[in-house]
Motif scaffolding. Structure first.
Motif, PDB file in Angstrom:
ATOM      1  N   LEU A   2       5.168 -10.543   6.507  1.00 40.06           N
ATOM      2  CA  LEU A   2       5.053  -9.089   6.472  1.00 40.06           C
ATOM      3  C   LEU A   2       6.425  -8.458   6.636  1.00 40.06           C
ATOM      4  N   ASN A   6       6.263  -3.474   9.500  1.00 37.68           N
ATOM      5  CA  ASN A   6       4.810  -3.578   9.624  1.00 37.68           C
ATOM      6  C   ASN A   6       4.363  -4.615  10.661  1.00 37.68           C
ATOM      7  N   ARG A  77      -2.410 -13.202   7.103  1.00 36.31           N
ATOM      8  CA  ARG A  77      -1.183 -12.457   6.822  1.00 36.31           C
ATOM      9  C   ARG A  77      -0.994 -12.273   5.317  1.00 36.31           C
ATOM     10  N   HIS A  78      -1.288 -13.286   4.545  1.00 40.84           N
ATOM     11  CA  HIS A  78      -1.178 -13.199   3.091  1.00 40.84           C
ATOM     12  C   HIS A  78      -2.169 -12.174   2.537  1.00 40.84           C
ATOM     13  N   ARG A  81      -1.146  -8.309   3.527  1.00 43.02           N
ATOM     14  CA  ARG A  81       0.039  -7.702   2.907  1.00 43.02           C
ATOM     15  C   ARG A  81      -0.294  -6.944   1.622  1.00 43.02           C
ATOM     16  N   LEU A  84      -1.497  -3.201   2.850  1.00 45.42           N
ATOM     17  CA  LEU A  84      -0.684  -2.401   3.771  1.00 45.42           C
ATOM     18  C   LEU A  84      -0.516  -0.950   3.309  1.00 45.42           C
TER      19      LEU A  84
END
Length: 132
Positions: A2, A6, A77-78, A81, A84
């Protein structure tokens, strides 16, 4: 990974989201969110992740060893993103539950989107296709 703007890093930020924010969850994850503008002065959504290594009292099972926990956090996390720019909250903490260890990325994405809709975290004009 990220963007730095963020990422939530300080334990005080995590605590504030847990104490003052709204929460919604399913069998794979729990999303805690706050939208009061107190955490990030830049107006960007900050995201933090919690993937516990200790055994949960309710389930009686942990997410897994460090390899499994890091795999789960990388998957989440992937996924996050891509969303966001469409989030309407100030800060969010995503807590992975033991069932997330065996879930595919598609299953985790659907679980996350379900909680986003439940908490009204996505802009109303949001429409993302899987081919983008």
């Amino acid at each position: 990974m990220l963007p730095a703007a963020n990422r939530m890093r300080k334990s005080g930020e995590f605590s504030q989201v847990f104490r003052q924010g709204k929460r919604s969850g399913n069998q794979y994850l729990v999303v805690h969110t706050i939208s009061d503008g107190q955490i990030n002065e830049a107006g960007l959504s900050e995201v933090g992740f919690v993937v516990d290594k200790k055994v949960g009292l309710v389930v009686g099972k942990s997410v897994g060893n460090s390899v499994v926990r890091h795999r789960v956090s990388r998957k989440i996390r992937h996924i996050i993103r891509h969303y966001l720019d469409d989030l309407t909250c100030t800060a969010m903490v995503i807590r992975a539950l033991p069932a997330a260890a065996d879930a595919t990325s598609d299953v985790l994405e659907q679980a996350l989107l379900k909680e986003f809709r439940r908490l009204s975290l996505l802009r109303s004009d949001f429409s993302r296709s899987k081919n983008e």
